[in-house]
Design an enzyme around this catalytic site. Sequence first.
Site, PDB file in Angstrom:
ATOM      1  N   GLY A 188      25.696  33.187  44.348  1.00  0.00           N
ATOM      2  CA  GLY A 188      25.551  33.126  42.902  1.00  0.00           C
ATOM      3  C   GLY A 188      26.705  33.816  42.199  1.00  0.00           C
ATOM      4  O   GLY A 188      27.610  34.372  42.832  1.00  0.00           O
ATOM      5  N   SER A 207      33.625  35.917  46.428  1.00  0.00           N
ATOM      6  CA  SER A 207      35.089  35.863  46.415  1.00  0.00           C
ATOM      7  C   SER A 207      35.694  37.044  47.157  1.00  0.00           C
ATOM      8  O   SER A 207      36.655  36.891  47.916  1.00  0.00           O
ATOM      9  CB  SER A 207      35.617  35.823  44.978  1.00  0.00           C
ATOM     10  OG  SER A 207      35.278  34.593  44.371  1.00  0.00           O
ATOM     11  N   ALA A 228      43.782  28.022  43.447  1.00  0.00           N
ATOM     12  CA  ALA A 228      42.974  28.381  42.275  1.00  0.00           C
ATOM     13  C   ALA A 228      42.621  27.119  41.501  1.00  0.00           C
ATOM     14  O   ALA A 228      43.506  26.353  41.127  1.00  0.00           O
ATOM     15  CB  ALA A 228      43.751  29.348  41.389  1.00  0.00           C
ATOM     16  N   HIS A 255      40.538  38.380  39.218  1.00  0.00           N
ATOM     17  CA  HIS A 255      40.757  37.856  40.570  1.00  0.00           C
ATOM     18  C   HIS A 255      42.204  38.082  41.003  1.00  0.00           C
ATOM     19  O   HIS A 255      42.454  38.483  42.140  1.00  0.00           O
ATOM     20  CB  HIS A 255      40.412  36.372  40.627  1.00  0.00           C
ATOM     21  CG  HIS A 255      38.958  36.105  40.838  1.00  0.00           C
ATOM     22  ND1 HIS A 255      38.472  35.519  41.980  1.00  0.00           N
ATOM     23  CD2 HIS A 255      37.876  36.351  40.065  1.00  0.00           C
ATOM     24  CE1 HIS A 255      37.160  35.411  41.902  1.00  0.00           C
ATOM     25  NE2 HIS A 255      36.778  35.908  40.750  1.00  0.00           N
ATOM     26  N   ALA A 286      44.265  40.388  40.104  1.00  0.00           N
ATOM     27  CA  ALA A 286      44.554  41.808  40.314  1.00  0.00           C
ATOM     28  C   ALA A 286      44.168  42.270  41.716  1.00  0.00           C
ATOM     29  O   ALA A 286      44.711  43.259  42.206  1.00  0.00           O
ATOM     30  CB  ALA A 286      43.819  42.649  39.265  1.00  0.00           C
ATOM     31  N   GLU A 336      47.988  26.621  41.655  1.00  0.00           N
ATOM     32  CA  GLU A 336      46.969  26.181  40.699  1.00  0.00           C
ATOM     33  C   GLU A 336      46.708  24.699  40.915  1.00  0.00           C
ATOM     34  O   GLU A 336      47.614  23.882  40.823  1.00  0.00           O
ATOM     35  CB  GLU A 336      47.428  26.480  39.273  1.00  0.00           C
ATOM     36  CG  GLU A 336      47.517  27.976  39.024  1.00  0.00           C
ATOM     37  CD  GLU A 336      47.750  28.325  37.574  1.00  0.00           C
ATOM     38  OE1 GLU A 336      47.497  27.482  36.697  1.00  0.00           O
ATOM     39  OE2 GLU A 336      48.177  29.465  37.339  1.00  0.00           O
TER      40      GLU A 336
END
Length: 175
Positions: free
Chosen positions: A14, A20, A38, A54, A56, A66
Amino acid sequence: MAQGMAGVTLVLGGVRSGKSRLAEGEIALCEAPWVYVATGQAFDTEMRERIMEHQARRDARWHTVEAPFDVAQALDAAGERPVLLDCLTLWLTNMLLEDRCIDDAVSDLLAALRRRAGPTVLVGNEVGLGVVPESALGRRFRDEAGVLHQRIAAEAERVVFVAAGLPLVLKGKAL
């Protein structure tokens, strides 16, 4: 019988479950450099903040790609490098909002995962445990996410569910 995707781990959970962080830790066990695929798009301030949070957590050993739509191409381009794809359900959202063909895209994703020689960790939000969405788009998203996760889980080497930061291995070897 499904063909199977060696080296593929699917991590489900959830929102804010720790999935992650767990996925990043799993891929970090492999030799760097790591590829971070990403899928999120920063449409508003809150999402930009989530993306920054995320980012960092990752250092210079990560190469970010991306890929809000063509995740199969991003997986192929990574070659044998370890890949963390975060997040399948954001990718699905992007596809739905652009009215793209979900079946074709999922088939392309599965084919790319079967071709992968390097370790791959996929992150997805388990959305089927909550209330029934009130909109048709919300219900379609929930249904598509469930089917997507089932199709990947059927062939993945390992599937892990995360709740409250704690992993539960549903398939494959223990963490």
